[in-house]
Design a protein around this motif. Structure first.
Motif, short mmCIF file in Angstrom:
data_model
loop_
_atom_site.label_atom_id
_atom_site.label_comp_id
_atom_site.label_asym_id
_atom_site.label_seq_id
_atom_site.Cartn_x
_atom_site.Cartn_y
_atom_site.Cartn_z
N HIS A 148 0.86 -1.18 0.00
CA HIS A 148 0.00 0.00 0.00
C HIS A 148 0.89 1.23 0.00
CE1 HIS A 148 -2.86 -2.89 2.19
NE2 HIS A 148 -3.41 -2.64 1.01
N THR A 150 0.03 3.96 1.41
CA THR A 150 -0.23 4.56 2.72
C THR A 150 -1.12 3.61 3.49
OG1 THR A 150 -0.98 6.59 3.82
CG2 THR A 150 -2.27 5.82 1.94
N ALA A 151 -1.27 3.82 4.78
CA ALA A 151 -2.03 2.88 5.61
C ALA A 151 -3.49 2.83 5.20
CB ALA A 151 -1.92 3.28 7.07
N GLY A 315 -4.07 8.58 0.29
CA GLY A 315 -4.62 8.24 1.60
C GLY A 315 -5.96 8.90 1.84
N ASP A 319 -9.71 7.23 1.74
CA ASP A 319 -10.53 7.40 2.95
C ASP A 319 -11.91 7.94 2.59
OD1 ASP A 319 -8.31 6.63 4.40
OD2 ASP A 319 -8.08 8.52 5.49
N THR A 337 -13.29 -1.34 3.94
CA THR A 337 -11.83 -1.30 4.03
C THR A 337 -11.25 -0.75 2.74
OG1 THR A 337 -11.89 -3.28 5.42
CG2 THR A 337 -9.76 -2.65 4.51
N ARG A 339 -7.89 -0.18 0.15
CA ARG A 339 -6.61 -0.77 -0.23
C ARG A 339 -5.94 0.17 -1.23
NH1 ARG A 339 -5.56 -7.01 -0.79
NH2 ARG A 339 -3.58 -6.08 -0.21
N GLU A 604 -7.52 6.23 13.51
CA GLU A 604 -7.23 4.90 14.05
C GLU A 604 -8.50 4.17 14.46
OE1 GLU A 604 -4.28 3.29 14.19
OE2 GLU A 604 -3.54 4.99 12.98
#
Length: 772
Positions: A148, A150-151, A315, A319, A337, A339, A604
């Protein structure tokens, strides 16, 4: 200036764009129109012709020997840090040093006496590289084990696994959603002029002057106060100039400081399209459970995106795709989720809607699946799943939808567009028409307004009142044709109660308003309008105090109205009053500031209130397809859109119309295609089809919901209008799907991928007839 009994150009009234006449007469100055100092040099990028390789070396001797070439810039010529990553991840070099990561990646820049010489010389480089395996799309990247960029983000609420286990009806599917090129009329361009010491002035076409300033300072190794970035106007941006201009600003500035001469860089359209990022392609695996009535019980989704070789803004884009995967609908149990996949393609970036459209269209696909599975009109399924009612107002990110206007908005459009009767007529038409098939769809939009990066929700403005009564307005937003300057000037005119013509709107510059946010996320007017109003209120407070003291009246008896100031029984013209204030040494200038309240976000946990409010809209579109060729046309579109209490209905209506057409283009004609070697083949207007005037709906009815008013304290109770109406184009896509489904008696969801080009429509018709 002549006094009148009323003011011109107040807020909530129609007002022409302040540069409209200049636009149509060619008198509007853009970066390329700035007079060049004697000795100006020109730069051009030399780019990679492989998609992925180890970079062993570059032989630039022939480039340097070309007549007119002054020099060549490589990574070794960067005095500061070789990175222009907007998120600070240090993953986006100006020029690579060891690895080529996409076809068309800039490797060096030629600096020459003329642009033509620089352009021709750039083709003469000999690049020594060892090709590596490449992955071009998110699925190939996953299969190749790519990381990825980014997270990932996960949004979850409820007990998803239990809900799926207990359901009687469940559908899984995959949808491919294509990207989109920004296709702005004015391409990327930067013009750098060196100054004394570390100083450099950069004129450019960017939506984010402060970021360009910081990036130039970063690569030059100087403090930000040495760099000035100026933007008078852009010929379109759409998100493509939020971060992508960093490269061109950096190259121009490095060359300008190295050679001590002004330097301009302006790529050809082909290079502009191959070297800069686009809307993210997505491949979405969705899973939806529902009851026999079609009400959703649980939703699961994995959103894989083609992000490109670096993170850029992937990112927050991925999101936001999750934030809008609910669109107008309540999901009792949900797990989503992202990806954000690294690929060997140009790094994708912001685009109008910023990931939101990719989320919204998946929500509409699931509604469509349920409608075909239960034999219902998709509009009835939509209504059954709308937010609203006891316990049905919480989003997947745990923000409450407390300003819902869907019932009224959609009902009004349903009636005004005669949706029910037209759908009945279309079904009857399809029964007797063997070749031409029609479709109709009414789709809603709910779009959250605010930057999800909370710190971007701030703005500054600078207002000067000169002693002759003229007013100078500067703010941190950028004008790209959307009318931001006009709206903010209307706010200032109304606050001072003076004519719009009294206000001089000046270029955006980092010299006047520092640390500004990008003009993006539909927040330009919200943020900058409030900052400008704050500056005006500061000045007015001083003026009222002066008048009360000087003329011995109570402060509440000082009133601004119609180019005049009433002080008790005394009335002065605005000009005369300002002159008196100046002579009394009243400060007539103020720096305004605004930050959006109430918002917070914990990434988070996947919980918070990332959005200050929601903007709503709905569109009803009718199409006709030719089942022999796959070609189609849009017969009619009716739109009802919510902009709160509009600051300028004429401009807002124009934004709705333009956004709809651009959204329609994304889902119908605009197709990005890479060959197996990783080369973007749709790299010019000759191979990339944006909607033409002839592609617009034959009947196009656009209305603002003039009864709406923002419940939150925004600028004059208005709502953002830049991005939300883009997703109204989904109504065309859904109508095409209905037309295709008619060839199999509406028994199955056609599962069209986007864009629904005529080729895809034709293949979908064939699949439906073959039972596939």
């Amino acid at each position: 200036m002549k006094d009148t009994h009323s003011i011109t150009g107040a807020a909530h009234t129609d007002r022409n764009h302040d540069s409209a006449i200049k636009h149509v007469t060619g008198r509007a100055d853009y970066t390329d129109d700035i007079a060049q100092p004697e000795g100006t040099l020109h730069a051009y990028l030399g780019v990679s012709d492989v998609a992925h390789a180890t970079l062993n070396g570059m032989d630039l001797s022939a480039v340097l020997a070309y007549p007119g070439v002054v020099g060549v810039l490589t990574a070794e010529d960067i005095p500061g840090v070789n990175d222009i990553s907007p998120t600070g991840l240090n993953d986006e070099p100006v020029f690579p040093t060891d690895k080529i990561q996409f076809h068309g990646q800039p490797l060096f820049a030629v600096v020459a006496e003329t642009r033509d010489a620089a352009r021709r010389a750039a083709e003469l480089a000999r690049i020594d590289c060892a090709p590596l395996q490449h992955a071009l799309d998110p699925i190939a990247a996953q299969e190749a084990g790519y990381p990825h960029v980014t997270a990932p983000l996960k949004l979850e609420r409820g007990d998803v696994d239990t809900a799926f286990a207990g359901t009687a009806n469940r559908i899984t599917g995959r949808m491919a959603i294509g990207g989109q090129d920004h296709m702005y009329l004015e391409g990327h361009i930067a013009f750098a002029i060196p100054g004394e010491d570390d100083d450099v002035i950069v004129h450019c076409s960017t939506q984010h002057p402060s970021e360009a300033q910081h990036m130039v300072a970063h690569v030059l190794g100087v403090p930000s106060n040495a760099v000035v970035v100026n933007v008078r106007r852009m010929g379109g941006g759409f998100g493509g100039k939020e971060s992508q201009m960093n490269l061109f600003c950096a190259v121009a500035a490095i060359a300008a400081k190295k050679y001590g001469r002004a330097v301009k860089i302006r790529p050809d359209r082909d290079q502009d399209m191959t070297a800069t990022g686009k809307r993210h392609d997505f491949v979405v695996d969705y899973d939806v459970a529902f009851d026999d009535a079609g009400r959703i019980e649980a939703v699961g989704g994995t959103f894989a995106a083609r992000c490109g070789f670096s993170a850029d803004l992937s990112g927050p884009v991925t999101d936001r795709a999750l934030f809008h995967a609910d669109n107008a609908y309540f999901y009792p149990h949900v797990r989503l989720t992202s990806r954000p996949m690294k690929t060997n393609t140009v790094s994708n970036t912001a685009f109008r809607g910023f990931g939101g459209p990719q989320g919204v269209i998946v929500a509409e696909r699931m509604i469509e699946e349920i409608a075909y599975a239960t034999g219902q009109d998709p509009l009835d399924v939509r209504k059954a799943n709308f937010y609203g009612g006891e316990g049905r107002n919480l989003t997947p990110y745990h923000q409450e939808v407390d300003d819902n206007i869907f019932d009224r908005l959609v009902s009004e459009l349903e009636d005004s567009a005669a949706y029910r009767q037209r759908r009945k007529d279309i079904v009857a038409f399809n029964e007797t028409s063997p070749v031409l098939k029609k479709g109709i769809a009414l789709t809603p939009v709910k779009f959250g307004i605010s930057f999800t990066a909370t710190w971007y929700n701030q703005a500054g403005a600078l207002v000067h009142v000169y002693n002759d009564g003229s007013i100078h307005l500067n703010h941190g937003g950028t004008e790209m044709g959307q009318g931001l300057n006009t709206k903010v000037a209307q706010v200032v005119a109304e606050a001072f109660q003076v004519n719009f013509e009294r206000i001089k709107i000046t270029k955006t510059t980092t010299e006047k308003v520092p640390n500004t946010s990008a003009t993006a996320a539909s927040s330009g007017t919200d943020l900058n309008g409030m900052a400008a109003l704050n500056a005006v209120e500061q000045i007015k407070e001083r003026l009222v105090a002066f008048a009360a003291d000087h003329w011995g009246v109570a402060a509440e008896l000082v009133r601004f109205a119609a180019n005049q100031v009433h002080i008790g029984d005394l009335t002065l013209t605005f000009d005369a009053f300002i002159k008196q204030a100046y002579l009394a040494r009243v400060q007539l200038s103020a720096a305004g500031f605004y930050k959006t309240p109430k918002i917070h976000w914990d990434r988070e946990k996947g919980q918070g209130r990332p959005f200050y409010y929601y903007a709503y809209g709905a569109a009803c579109s009718e199409v006709t397809i030719d089942t022999l060729t796959g070609e189609y046309r849009v017969e009619r579109t009716d739109i009802l859109h919510d902009v709160g209490r509009s600051l300028n209905p004429a401009l807002d209506k124009g934004q709705v119309e333009g956004a709809f057409i651009q959204g329609m283009g994304w889902l119908t004609t605009e197709e990005l295609w890479w060959d197996d070697a990783g080369r973007l083949r749709t790299h010019a207007p000759s191979t990339y089809k944006i909607p033409l005037a002839s592609d617009r709906p034959r009947v196009f009815n656009v209305k603002l919901a003039d009864w709406s008013e923002n419940r939150e304290l925004t600028i004059k109770r208005s709502k953002a209008v830049g991005e939300p109406p883009f997703m109204l184009g989904i109504s065309v896509f859904e109508a095409l799907s209905m037309a295709v489904a008619s060839v199999a008696d509406y028994k199955r969801c056609p599962r069209l991928d986007a864009p629904a080009t005529p080729e895809r429509v034709l293949m979908a018709v064939a699949r439906m007839r073959d039972g596939g």
